[in-house]
Design a protein around this motif. Sequence first.
Motif, PDB file in Angstrom:
ATOM      1  N   GLY A  37      -6.811 -10.503  10.141  1.00 56.22           N
ATOM      2  CA  GLY A  37      -7.367 -10.039  11.347  1.00 56.22           C
ATOM      3  C   GLY A  37      -8.725  -9.860  11.528  1.00 56.22           C
ATOM      4  O   GLY A  37      -9.346 -10.106  12.700  1.00 56.22           O
ATOM      5  N   LYS A  55     -15.196 -15.779   4.124  1.00 59.36           N
ATOM      6  CA  LYS A  55     -14.425 -15.231   5.090  1.00 59.36           C
ATOM      7  C   LYS A  55     -15.221 -15.312   6.186  1.00 59.36           C
ATOM      8  O   LYS A  55     -16.335 -14.898   6.420  1.00 59.36           O
ATOM      9  CB  LYS A  55     -13.924 -13.979   4.928  1.00 59.36           C
ATOM     10  CG  LYS A  55     -13.206 -13.233   5.766  1.00 59.36           C
ATOM     11  CD  LYS A  55     -12.540 -11.674   5.157  1.00 59.36           C
ATOM     12  CE  LYS A  55     -11.483 -11.777   4.416  1.00 59.36           C
ATOM     13  NZ  LYS A  55     -10.891 -10.583   4.163  1.00 59.36           N
ATOM     14  N   ASN A 101     -15.709 -13.384  -4.562  1.00 58.21           N
ATOM     15  CA  ASN A 101     -15.146 -13.958  -5.771  1.00 58.21           C
ATOM     16  C   ASN A 101     -13.732 -14.623  -5.416  1.00 58.21           C
ATOM     17  O   ASN A 101     -12.831 -13.685  -4.781  1.00 58.21           O
ATOM     18  CB  ASN A 101     -15.043 -12.870  -6.697  1.00 58.21           C
ATOM     19  CG  ASN A 101     -14.359 -13.307  -8.271  1.00 58.21           C
ATOM     20  OD1 ASN A 101     -14.395 -14.537  -8.397  1.00 58.21           O
ATOM     21  ND2 ASN A 101     -13.759 -12.319  -8.879  1.00 58.21           N
ATOM     22  N   LEU A 103      -9.666 -15.519  -6.019  1.00 61.50           N
ATOM     23  CA  LEU A 103      -8.929 -15.111  -6.858  1.00 61.50           C
ATOM     24  C   LEU A 103      -7.587 -16.087  -6.983  1.00 61.50           C
ATOM     25  O   LEU A 103      -7.314 -16.441  -5.998  1.00 61.50           O
ATOM     26  CB  LEU A 103      -8.434 -13.824  -6.505  1.00 61.50           C
ATOM     27  CG  LEU A 103      -9.526 -12.766  -6.744  1.00 61.50           C
ATOM     28  CD1 LEU A 103      -9.455 -11.502  -6.015  1.00 61.50           C
ATOM     29  CD2 LEU A 103      -9.725 -12.346  -8.146  1.00 61.50           C
ATOM     30  N   ASN A 106      -3.520 -15.537  -5.587  1.00 57.44           N
ATOM     31  CA  ASN A 106      -3.420 -15.278  -4.429  1.00 57.44           C
ATOM     32  C   ASN A 106      -2.947 -13.564  -4.120  1.00 57.44           C
ATOM     33  O   ASN A 106      -3.278 -12.806  -4.970  1.00 57.44           O
ATOM     34  CB  ASN A 106      -1.947 -16.091  -3.938  1.00 57.44           C
ATOM     35  CG  ASN A 106      -2.037 -16.640  -2.316  1.00 57.44           C
ATOM     36  OD1 ASN A 106      -2.410 -15.996  -1.697  1.00 57.44           O
ATOM     37  ND2 ASN A 106      -1.437 -17.967  -2.322  1.00 57.44           N
ATOM     38  N   GLN A 110       2.137 -12.778  -1.002  1.00 63.55           N
ATOM     39  CA  GLN A 110       2.554 -14.072  -1.053  1.00 63.55           C
ATOM     40  C   GLN A 110       3.172 -14.533  -2.454  1.00 63.55           C
ATOM     41  O   GLN A 110       4.125 -15.404  -2.541  1.00 63.55           O
ATOM     42  CB  GLN A 110       1.334 -15.088  -0.851  1.00 63.55           C
ATOM     43  CG  GLN A 110       1.021 -15.170   0.663  1.00 63.55           C
ATOM     44  CD  GLN A 110      -0.467 -15.362   0.888  1.00 63.55           C
ATOM     45  OE1 GLN A 110      -1.469 -14.636   0.084  1.00 63.55           O
ATOM     46  NE2 GLN A 110      -0.711 -16.375   1.494  1.00 63.55           N
ATOM     47  N   LYS A 156      -2.262  -2.632   1.528  1.00 59.61           N
ATOM     48  CA  LYS A 156      -0.893  -3.091   1.504  1.00 59.61           C
ATOM     49  C   LYS A 156      -0.790  -4.393   0.810  1.00 59.61           C
ATOM     50  O   LYS A 156      -1.836  -4.853   0.137  1.00 59.61           O
ATOM     51  CB  LYS A 156      -0.802  -3.667   3.369  1.00 59.61           C
ATOM     52  CG  LYS A 156      -1.937  -4.712   3.622  1.00 59.61           C
ATOM     53  CD  LYS A 156      -1.485  -4.915   5.161  1.00 59.61           C
ATOM     54  CE  LYS A 156      -2.668  -5.852   5.943  1.00 59.61           C
ATOM     55  NZ  LYS A 156      -2.574  -6.153   7.038  1.00 59.61           N
ATOM     56  N   ASN A 159      -3.460  -7.093   0.774  1.00 60.91           N
ATOM     57  CA  ASN A 159      -4.869  -6.920   0.538  1.00 60.91           C
ATOM     58  C   ASN A 159      -4.891  -6.673  -0.963  1.00 60.91           C
ATOM     59  O   ASN A 159      -5.981  -6.186  -1.528  1.00 60.91           O
ATOM     60  CB  ASN A 159      -5.465  -5.681   1.395  1.00 60.91           C
ATOM     61  CG  ASN A 159      -5.909  -6.168   2.704  1.00 60.91           C
ATOM     62  OD1 ASN A 159      -6.320  -7.207   2.838  1.00 60.91           O
ATOM     63  ND2 ASN A 159      -5.737  -5.186   3.815  1.00 60.91           N
ATOM     64  N   SER A 187      -4.899  -6.482  13.296  1.00 62.20           N
ATOM     65  CA  SER A 187      -4.323  -7.181  12.171  1.00 62.20           C
ATOM     66  C   SER A 187      -3.703  -8.319  12.730  1.00 62.20           C
ATOM     67  O   SER A 187      -2.911  -8.191  13.789  1.00 62.20           O
ATOM     68  CB  SER A 187      -3.552  -6.323  11.378  1.00 62.20           C
ATOM     69  OG  SER A 187      -2.822  -7.151  10.285  1.00 62.20           O
ATOM     70  N   ARG A 189      -1.044  -9.086  11.333  1.00 64.65           N
ATOM     71  CA  ARG A 189       0.209  -8.760  11.132  1.00 64.65           C
ATOM     72  C   ARG A 189       0.393  -7.203  11.220  1.00 64.65           C
ATOM     73  O   ARG A 189       0.827  -6.584  10.477  1.00 64.65           O
ATOM     74  CB  ARG A 189       0.603  -9.032   9.510  1.00 64.65           C
ATOM     75  CG  ARG A 189       1.052 -10.498   9.335  1.00 64.65           C
ATOM     76  CD  ARG A 189       1.379 -10.704   7.878  1.00 64.65           C
ATOM     77  NE  ARG A 189       0.390 -10.667   6.988  1.00 64.65           N
ATOM     78  CZ  ARG A 189      -0.510 -11.673   6.839  1.00 64.65           C
ATOM     79  NH1 ARG A 189      -0.470 -12.968   7.271  1.00 64.65           N
ATOM     80  NH2 ARG A 189      -1.555 -11.504   5.963  1.00 64.65           N
TER      81      ARG A 189
HETATM   82  N1  LIG Z   1     -11.086 -13.416  -2.741  1.00 63.43           N
HETATM   83  C1  LIG Z   1     -10.179 -14.120  -2.318  1.00 63.43           C
HETATM   84  N2  LIG Z   1      -9.538 -15.014  -3.174  1.00 63.43           N
HETATM   85  C2  LIG Z   1      -8.390 -15.847  -3.074  1.00 63.43           C
HETATM   86  N3  LIG Z   1      -7.676 -15.738  -1.675  1.00 63.43           N
HETATM   87  C3  LIG Z   1      -8.339 -14.777  -0.614  1.00 63.43           C
HETATM   88  C4  LIG Z   1      -9.360 -14.026  -0.941  1.00 63.43           C
HETATM   89  N4  LIG Z   1      -9.562 -13.272   0.100  1.00 63.43           N
HETATM   90  C5  LIG Z   1      -8.526 -13.777   0.913  1.00 63.43           C
HETATM   91  N5  LIG Z   1      -7.674 -14.631   0.482  1.00 63.43           N
HETATM   92  C6  LIG Z   1      -6.722 -15.377   0.890  1.00 63.43           C
HETATM   93  O1  LIG Z   1      -6.818 -15.127   2.437  1.00 63.43           O
HETATM   94  C7  LIG Z   1      -5.506 -14.628   3.189  1.00 63.43           C
HETATM   95  C8  LIG Z   1      -6.172 -13.686   4.438  1.00 63.43           C
HETATM   96  O2  LIG Z   1      -7.101 -12.670   3.829  1.00 63.43           O
HETATM   97  P1  LIG Z   1      -7.482 -11.715   4.919  1.00 63.43           P
HETATM   98  O3  LIG Z   1      -7.943 -10.378   3.994  1.00 63.43           O
HETATM   99  O4  LIG Z   1      -8.400 -12.051   5.934  1.00 63.43           O
HETATM  100  O5  LIG Z   1      -6.212 -11.404   5.671  1.00 63.43           O
HETATM  101  P2  LIG Z   1      -4.865 -10.266   5.265  1.00 63.43           P
HETATM  102  O6  LIG Z   1      -5.401  -9.334   4.470  1.00 63.43           O
HETATM  103  O7  LIG Z   1      -3.974 -11.479   4.656  1.00 63.43           O
HETATM  104  O8  LIG Z   1      -4.522  -9.756   6.752  1.00 63.43           O
HETATM  105  P3  LIG Z   1      -5.097  -8.720   7.775  1.00 63.43           P
HETATM  106  O9  LIG Z   1      -6.252  -9.184   8.169  1.00 63.43           O
HETATM  107  O10 LIG Z   1      -3.978  -8.692   8.737  1.00 63.43           O
HETATM  108  O11 LIG Z   1      -5.223  -7.508   6.768  1.00 63.43           O
HETATM  109  C9  LIG Z   1      -5.165 -13.645   1.987  1.00 63.43           C
HETATM  110  O12 LIG Z   1      -3.978 -13.192   2.320  1.00 63.43           O
HETATM  111  C10 LIG Z   1      -5.218 -14.699   0.665  1.00 63.43           C
HETATM  112  O13 LIG Z   1      -4.335 -15.533   0.696  1.00 63.43           O
END
Ligand SMILES: Nc1ncnc2c1ncn2[C@@H]1O[C@H](COP(=O)(O)OP(=O)(O)OP(=O)(O)O)[C@@H](O)[C@H]1O
Length: 373
Positions: A37, A55, A101, A103, A106, A110, A156, A159, A187, A189
């Motif tokens: 989101g 991001k 950082n 990770l 995932n 997922q 959730k 996150n 969001s 989702r």
């Molecule tokens: N620090 C990180 N390391 C590895 N992958 C990441 C990291 N941050 C985000 N991601 C990947 O990017 C995806 C999107 O992250 P983001 O936090 O923007 O959205 P979300 O939590 O999936 O959805 P929403 O924004 O609806 O809460 C995550 O599901 C993950 O797969």
Amino acid sequence: MYFVYISGIHNVKIYTYKELRNATEDFSPVNKIGEGGFGSVYKGRLKDGKVAAIKVLSAESRQGVKEFLTEINVISEIQHENLVKLYGCCVEKDNRILVYNYLENNSLSQTLLGGRHHNNIYFDWRTRCRICIGVARGLAFLHEEVRPHIVHRDIKASNILLDKDLTPKISDFGLAKLIPANMTHVSTRVAGTIGYLAPEYAIGGKLTRKADIYSFGVLLVEIISGRCNTSSRLPVEEQFLLERTWELYERKELVGLVDVSLNGEFDAEQASKFLKIGLLCTQESPKLRPSMSSVVKMLTGKMDVDDSKITKPALISDFMDLKVRRSGETTSTDMKNSSLYNTTSTLDNHDTTMSSATATSFANFAVRYDESF
Ligand SMILES: Nc1ncnc2c1ncn2[C@@H]1O[C@H](COP(=O)(O)OP(=O)(O)OP(=O)(O)O)[C@@H](O)[C@H]1O
């Protein structure tokens, strides 16, 4: 990379747009690892060799440089083993980019909840317990040790990110404030998020730590059962995880909820205890939900779980009039009792989706910071 000195802002690493562009090969789709989101997320290698999750906040979040950096400064000072580490940011021109950082494993949504074909990580019982305790510790830290305390708002499975050792790290904390007031975080989702929302927050807009504790309770039950809080593919009576948990609790059959993919290899007493903690956290009255530090103590066996205290969870279906069309392909859900739920949403057989009108009204409800429970 350099440091900025705006009054009060001292330890934020600032990355140049050029460095981040190079790290992601010009934000190439090949390096895109997610979309949330707040915007798109890319994987990239920084100049110092560190791998980062980059991001790119969506264009709507055009906060002024100073306001943005003030928030980033706060977030970057918050460090804990179970929180994703923010390395720094980029604020060139209209760009607002956060560098975290990276990770390796995932998110929980997922992996654990994503179905077998999405990964080959096996979450054994010990690992699941470790994940529950780690998330609880991270949240207890935000709630009780950071001053002023932080309400995450969006606990959730997507996150909760996992490092190479499957240590859980909570992501997206503190981000809500980065989005201007007139553009509440929408969001991607929203519908997937509904099942995690405490009704007093979803319906009444009351945001307190107790709303996070409700979401944590839902997540806890998801981790033990290995399924999402809402699964429209299951028989109707099993679709809503919390309802199912309450039903099995009343029949004293809680252990029947534990993920079958564990093949019975789990500690039944501990499983039942964890599920009861999930129920304690999701009780309808926010006042009855335990604090996160108590949750940590209960999960780690330092405090007893008082069975007699468990009351019925606040169930999303109590706020909805479920209309099930058994013959058709879809299950239609009318949400009622709230101006928030004034349009009809559709849950299909594969995923939970929601009309954009509902999603927008849902995401735009007023949030009152209020600790008056
Ligand atoms: N620090 C990180 N390391 C590895 N992958 C990441 C990291 N941050 C985000 N991601 C990947 O990017 C995806 C999107 O992250 P983001 O936090 O923007 O959205 P979300 O939590 O999936 O959805 P929403 O924004 O609806 O809460 C995550 O599901 C993950 O797969």
